[in-house]
Motif scaffolding. Structure first.
Motif, PDB file in Angstrom:
ATOM      1  N   LYS A 489       0.824  -1.198   0.086  1.00 28.97           N
ATOM      2  CA  LYS A 489      -0.016  -0.002   0.032  1.00 28.97           C
ATOM      3  C   LYS A 489       0.987   1.463   0.018  1.00 28.97           C
ATOM      4  N   PRO A 490       1.820   1.528   0.778  1.00 33.23           N
ATOM      5  CA  PRO A 490       2.575   2.598   0.891  1.00 33.23           C
ATOM      6  C   PRO A 490       3.161   3.024  -0.495  1.00 33.23           C
ATOM      7  N   MET A 491       3.852   1.825  -1.183  1.00 30.10           N
ATOM      8  CA  MET A 491       4.629   1.991  -2.404  1.00 30.10           C
ATOM      9  C   MET A 491       3.506   2.122  -3.604  1.00 30.10           C
ATOM     10  N   ALA A 492       2.413   1.554  -3.430  1.00 31.94           N
ATOM     11  CA  ALA A 492       1.357   2.069  -4.476  1.00 31.94           C
ATOM     12  C   ALA A 492       1.170   3.456  -4.362  1.00 31.94           C
ATOM     13  N   ALA A 493       0.967   3.917  -3.142  1.00 33.76           N
ATOM     14  CA  ALA A 493       0.735   5.572  -3.147  1.00 33.76           C
ATOM     15  C   ALA A 493       1.720   6.227  -3.853  1.00 33.76           C
ATOM     16  N   VAL A 494       3.137   5.970  -3.602  1.00 35.59           N
ATOM     17  CA  VAL A 494       4.183   6.632  -4.285  1.00 35.59           C
ATOM     18  C   VAL A 494       3.949   6.429  -5.581  1.00 35.59           C
ATOM     19  N   GLN A 495       3.579   5.224  -6.190  1.00 34.11           N
ATOM     20  CA  GLN A 495       3.583   4.893  -7.678  1.00 34.11           C
ATOM     21  C   GLN A 495       2.489   5.831  -8.247  1.00 34.11           C
ATOM     22  N   ALA A 496       1.367   6.040  -7.328  1.00 28.57           N
ATOM     23  CA  ALA A 496       0.120   6.701  -7.824  1.00 28.57           C
ATOM     24  C   ALA A 496       0.838   8.311  -8.282  1.00 28.57           C
ATOM     25  N   ARG A 497       1.506   8.877  -7.178  1.00 31.21           N
ATOM     26  CA  ARG A 497       2.096  10.143  -7.424  1.00 31.21           C
ATOM     27  C   ARG A 497       2.961  10.255  -8.586  1.00 31.21           C
ATOM     28  N   VAL A 498       3.737   9.331  -8.945  1.00 31.62           N
ATOM     29  CA  VAL A 498       4.690   9.319  -9.992  1.00 31.62           C
ATOM     30  C   VAL A 498       3.798   9.258 -11.393  1.00 31.62           C
ATOM     31  N   HIS A 499       2.595   8.395 -11.145  1.00 33.19           N
ATOM     32  CA  HIS A 499       1.834   8.198 -12.507  1.00 33.19           C
ATOM     33  C   HIS A 499       1.178   9.599 -12.737  1.00 33.19           C
ATOM     34  N   TYR A 500       0.888  10.371 -11.652  1.00 28.54           N
ATOM     35  CA  TYR A 500       0.123  11.707 -11.921  1.00 28.54           C
ATOM     36  C   TYR A 500       1.396  12.703 -12.711  1.00 28.54           C
ATOM     37  N   ALA A 501       2.089  12.561 -12.070  1.00 27.92           N
ATOM     38  CA  ALA A 501       3.641  13.528 -12.512  1.00 27.92           C
ATOM     39  C   ALA A 501       3.898  13.076 -13.926  1.00 27.92           C
ATOM     40  N   MET A 502       3.718  11.750 -14.140  1.00 26.96           N
ATOM     41  CA  MET A 502       4.105  11.521 -15.522  1.00 26.96           C
ATOM     42  C   MET A 502       3.078  11.913 -16.679  1.00 26.96           C
ATOM     43  N   LYS A 503       1.802  11.762 -15.986  1.00 24.56           N
ATOM     44  CA  LYS A 503       0.775  12.433 -16.950  1.00 24.56           C
ATOM     45  C   LYS A 503       0.770  13.904 -17.325  1.00 24.56           C
ATOM     46  N   GLN A 504       1.284  14.531 -16.311  1.00 24.55           N
ATOM     47  CA  GLN A 504       1.251  15.953 -16.656  1.00 24.55           C
ATOM     48  C   GLN A 504       2.586  16.177 -17.807  1.00 24.55           C
ATOM     49  N   MET A 539      -8.136  14.571 -30.493  1.00 24.38           N
ATOM     50  CA  MET A 539      -9.223  13.525 -30.132  1.00 24.38           C
ATOM     51  C   MET A 539      -8.887  12.837 -28.906  1.00 24.38           C
ATOM     52  N   VAL A 540      -7.682  12.840 -28.630  1.00 20.05           N
ATOM     53  CA  VAL A 540      -7.213  11.893 -27.605  1.00 20.05           C
ATOM     54  C   VAL A 540      -6.344  12.557 -26.572  1.00 20.05           C
ATOM     55  N   ASP A 541      -6.419  11.969 -25.346  1.00 24.87           N
ATOM     56  CA  ASP A 541      -5.485  12.456 -24.014  1.00 24.87           C
ATOM     57  C   ASP A 541      -4.457  11.399 -24.024  1.00 24.87           C
ATOM     58  N   VAL A 542      -3.262  11.868 -23.463  1.00 24.23           N
ATOM     59  CA  VAL A 542      -2.150  10.615 -23.354  1.00 24.23           C
ATOM     60  C   VAL A 542      -1.937  10.425 -21.892  1.00 24.23           C
ATOM     61  N   ILE A 543      -1.889   9.149 -21.455  1.00 25.57           N
ATOM     62  CA  ILE A 543      -1.484   8.782 -19.996  1.00 25.57           C
ATOM     63  C   ILE A 543      -0.523   7.927 -19.958  1.00 25.57           C
ATOM     64  N   PRO A 544       0.046   7.730 -18.867  1.00 27.57           N
ATOM     65  CA  PRO A 544       1.067   6.732 -18.842  1.00 27.57           C
ATOM     66  C   PRO A 544       0.570   5.350 -18.542  1.00 27.57           C
ATOM     67  N   VAL A 545       1.449   4.319 -19.200  1.00 26.33           N
ATOM     68  CA  VAL A 545       0.962   2.811 -19.260  1.00 26.33           C
ATOM     69  C   VAL A 545       0.900   2.326 -17.883  1.00 26.33           C
ATOM     70  N   SER A 546       1.526   2.762 -16.879  1.00 26.00           N
ATOM     71  CA  SER A 546       1.671   2.289 -15.407  1.00 26.00           C
ATOM     72  C   SER A 546       0.189   2.588 -14.724  1.00 26.00           C
ATOM     73  N   ASP A 547      -0.011   1.394 -13.952  1.00 23.84           N
ATOM     74  CA  ASP A 547      -1.307   1.447 -13.216  1.00 23.84           C
ATOM     75  C   ASP A 547      -1.533   1.971 -11.862  1.00 23.84           C
ATOM     76  N   PRO A 548      -1.916   3.017 -11.662  1.00 24.04           N
ATOM     77  CA  PRO A 548      -1.643   3.684 -10.087  1.00 24.04           C
ATOM     78  C   PRO A 548      -2.371   2.808  -8.999  1.00 24.04           C
ATOM     79  N   ASN A 549      -3.195   1.854  -9.772  1.00 25.18           N
ATOM     80  CA  ASN A 549      -3.964   0.925  -8.389  1.00 25.18           C
ATOM     81  C   ASN A 549      -3.353  -0.345  -8.224  1.00 25.18           C
TER      82      ASN A 549
END
Length: 834
Positions: A489-504, A539-549
């Motif tokens: 769970k703690p690492m998943a939260a860190v991965q979610a923050r990395v996912h959000y930053a990569m999205k930006q 037409m599209v939005d780009v997001i990272p392939v990583s899964d924050p969940n």
């Protein structure tokens, strides 16, 4: 030619030339040019003599005359530039001081990183100098896990369609995905290494940054990693996009500065020799890495992205606007001032170039890294390791006391294995002349304490391993998933923050790539991937392939195992091929589409090929434009073929083969029914499963209901006809039909006889009717005669009666007359005659 007062000084001798022209005009000299003075605006004067035009506009700032994207520092006064430099440098120094506590903790943590061996002289020379590896292990594991999640071999970008899904948008999404992955993995050769450096620094420092911009030197977009110490933000800021100032500390060589100044990007001012500048974090990193920093003769620049009222450009009562100001740190010279918003933007929203990657949010702007979180455990572990190793060293090679007279050949050199040295003993035995100090073996208590500290540090750093041996082999998947989730769970939260930053970050890269993408293309690009147009990116939005969940592959595998277990209980409601395909994708198995093909991979084929695919268990798919009646007929013939049925019946998968064919026929049947409804409606229906407005859906439902009733009636009639045809081919039915025909013939014969009898009866009836009519006529004639006779008799009788009546009347009259006479005679007699 126009000379603007605010930009250039007036040419020498202009006044004399004007005076000569005026004098020539007054004296009437031939060939003199006339001077025209046109006053349009009282505040602006335009002089035109035919050869030069001069515009004088008082009260206008020089910066107002510059182009929007020009370097405003070229048009600002020295006093404004000096004031700007002093203000910004002071604010930057204040920002540096505000993060001092964070920097100090980070610098102290670098001491125990453990990437070097410390040569210690205390408590004795050669004492243990190793470090606990808990901090390095956590940083390396975080980098490895996050890198594998965020940067797979196929590329780090996937797309999300904006709005309703259409065929055009799906194709555009594939092009954008392929194009961006190609740009990042092939053209941006520095991206992977910069990303790896960023992740390692992020784990340790708690914050890392990337700068995304278009580099004209490369002719493409770049995304470079910037260490946290080189990005100075006020510690009280909550987010980098809303921060009042963001300062990037850059280093430029003399050659780079000359190129930038010659190109007009920076002001052409003398900067002198570079003043070396190294932050305390840089010095500590160099010391920890085992190398020393040298003065590389680079200039240190402050590139400050700030919102302010620019002196000499903006009025004091105006709202602050975004600017990018570059200052050379050593001299304080302002090299450039650029507007940091789009031309024509009324809101003056700043352009964002930086992406902040946080590890764990801290009390201020900068995040907390592993150094801040488990640095204390690493220090304690280092101390315990050194104590244990030193205790083992003293226990194995103990020191002690010896008498002065004891002499050993070779002095104090260590005794090698299998070697015996001569010893001069003054008196007594050797044991009496030597007393070793009572050193103990390494303490088991310290060893247990080291294990506990290491375990706690690994748990806090989210790098502890799940103890599989403590779990039962028959444990439910849900239990395993719960334990994994709790551990990760703690690492998943860190991965979610990395996912959000990569999205930006990807959004910034998408904007730059889309800006330089072609408007149209009508060819296959030679680089091997399908290029995308500007319209595709819209037409599209780009997001990272990583899964924050799901932060790890193990967690995703367990999740899919839980779904597979549920699918075994009710397989009819699951799309098992797709489920297995996604499971293989999670496991990273290549060519999963060939191992587990799905209906989505199927291509349009002829019905014979579909029959062949059914025999080998290959997915089949019906397409809306096909001749469904022909496909259905071919498949039904195939299933009814006795030879095929016999051979398929021996196959263990016979039921699955027939079930897949039946399902495929049902799919064709559905499309055929759709076509028949369209024929009844006289118009095409919307695409299958497409979303419709409520009014359209209601109206279409009513129309389809009427068409469905008509189609049902037509099918009922066809079914009745087919049923009659089928019954005619039945032998029993034919026998019954023959009997029916015999009965019908008998009925017809009887009917013919009855008809003949009826005709005879009719003729007899007619004869009887004619006879009756004749008799009636005769009777009528007789009646007429009788009537005539009766009339004659009546007439005769009438005459006779008339005669008799007259005779009676006459007789009566006579009698009356007689009576009258008698009465009269009676009356006429005298009264005495009585």
């Amino acid at each position: 030619m126009a000379i603007e007062k605010g930009i250039y000084s007036a040419p020498m001798g202009l006044d004399d030339e004007l005076e000569d022209q005026l004098e020539g005009e007054m004296e009437g000299e031939e060939g003199g040019n006339e001077l025209e003075i046109e006053i349009i605006d009282p505040e602006a004067v335009i002089l035109d003599d035919g050869s030069m035009e001069i515009t004088l506009i008082p009260g206008v700032e020089t910066a107002d005359m510059a182009e929007f994207d020009a370097n405003l520092a070229d048009f600002m006064s020295d006093g404004d530039l000096r004031e700007l430099s002093e203000d910004l440098v002071g604010l930057i120094e204040a920002d540096i001081n505000s993060r001092k506590d964070w920097v100090d903790a980070y610098v102290e943590g670098l001491d125990v990183l453990g990437f070097k061996y410390e040569e210690r002289t205390q408590p004795w020379e050669g004492a243990c100098g190793v470090y606990s590896t808990i901090l390095a292990e956590a940083a390396i594991r975080f980098q490895a896990e996050t890198m594998s999640e965020t940067f797979p071999a196929a590329g780090p970008v996937k797309v999300k369609i904006l709005g309703d899904e259409t065929k055009e948008k799906l194709e555009a999404a594939e092009r954008v995905k392929a194009d961006m992955n190609y740009e990042i993995t092939e053209r941006m050769v520095e991206y992977r290494s910069e990303h790896e450096r960023m992740l390692y620094s992020l784990g340790l420092a708690g914050s890392a940054f990337k700068k995304v911009y278009f580099d004209p030197n490369f002719g493409r977009q770049v995304s470079i990693y910037i260490p946290a110490e080189d990005v100075i933000v006020p510690y009280s800021a909550s987010h980098i996009e809303t921060a009042e100032r963001v300062t990037h500390v850059m280093r430029k060589t003399k050659n780079e500065m000359k190129k930038l100044q010659a190109g007009g990007f920076y002001r052409d001012v003398d900067l002198g020799e570079p003043v070396p500048y190294h932050s305390d974090i840089e010095e500590k990193k160099a010391e920890d890495g085992g190398f020393s920093l040298t003065d590389d003769h680079r200039y240190a620049l402050y590139e400050c992205h700030v919102e302010m009222c620019m002196p000499g450009v903006d009025d004091e009562d105006e709202l602050p606007k975004p600017y990018v100001v570059t200052i050379e740190r050593g001299t304080g010279e302002v090299l450039s001032v650029y507007r940091n918003y789009e031309e024509g933007d009324e809101l003056a929203l700043k352009n964002q170039f930086f992406v902040h990657y946080p590890y764990v949010p801290g009390f201020g702007f900068y995040g907390l890294g592993l150094i801040h979180i488990i640095g204390g455990y690493s220090r304690a572990g280092t101390s315990l390791i050194r104590q244990l190793v030193d205790a083992g060293t003293l226990s194995n090679l103990p020191g002690g006391l010896k008498t002065r007279g004891l002499r050993i050949k070779g002095d104090d050199s260590p005794i090698e294995p299998g070697e015996f040295k001569d010893v001069d003993v003054p008196s007594g035995s050797i044991r009496d002349n030597i007393m070793p100090l009572p050193y103990k073996e390494p303490s088991q208590t310290l060893l247990a304490l080291l294990d506990r500290i290491t375990q706690e540090g690994r748990r806090l750093g989210a790098i502890s391993d799940l103890n599989i041996s403590d779990m039962s082999a028959n444990a439910p998947v849900g239990t395993t998933l719960a334990l994994l989730e709790r551990t990760l769970k703690p690492m998943a939260a860190v991965q979610a923050r990395v996912h959000y930053a990569m999205k930006q970050e990807f959004k910034m890269l998408k904007a730059i790539i889309a800006e330089h993408a072609p408007e149209e293309y009508a060819y296959q690009p030679a680089r091997g991937e399908v290029s995308a147009r500007k319209a595709d990116y819209a037409m599209v939005d780009v997001i990272p392939v990583s899964d924050p969940n799901s932060s790890t592959m193990a967690q995703r595998v367990v999740q899919y195992q839980a779904v597979l277990q549920m699918a075994q209980q009710a397989p009819q409601i699951y799309n098992l091929p797709v489920l297995h395909r996604e499971m293989m994708d999670v496991l990273g198995i290549k060519n999963a589409d060939k191992i587990v093909p799905t209906k989505a991979d199927a291509k349009p084929t002829d019905p014979i090929s579909e029959n062949m695919d059914a025999l080998i268990g290959k997915p089949m798919k019906a397409f809306i434009y096909q001749d469904h009646q022909a496909h259905i007929a071919t498949h039904m013939s195939f299933m009814q073929d006795p030879m095929i049925a016999q051979m398929v019946g021996q196959n263990p998968q016979a039921q699955q083969i027939m079930a897949s064919l039946q399902a495929h026929i049902a799919e064709h049947l559905g499309f055929q029914y759709r076509q028949q409804i369209e024929e009844k409606l006289g118009a095409p229906l919307p695409d299958p499963n497409s979303e419709l407005p409520q009014e359209v859906e209601v109206q279409l439902s009513r129309l389809v209901a009427d068409a469905g009733r008509q189609l049902t009636q037509a099918h009922q009639q066809q079914a009745a006809q087919q049923q009659a045809q089928q019954q005619q081919q039945d032998p029993l039915f034919q026998l019954q039909q023959a009997e029916l025909q015999v009965k019908q013939a008998e009925v017809q014969r009887k009917a013919a006889k009855d008809q003949v009898d009826a005709q005879i009866k009719q003729q007899q009836l007619q004869l009887q009717t004619a006879k009756s009519m004749t008799d009636a006529m005769l009777k009528a004639e007789e009646l007429k005669v009788d009537k005539t006779e009766l009339a004659i008799d009546a007439e005769v009788r009438g005459v006779e009666m008339s005669r008799a009546r007259r005779a009676a009347q006459d007789k009566t009259a006579i009698e009356v007359a007689k009576l009258m006479q008698a009465r009269n005679a009676q009356q006429n007699k005298p009264k005495g005659d009585k």
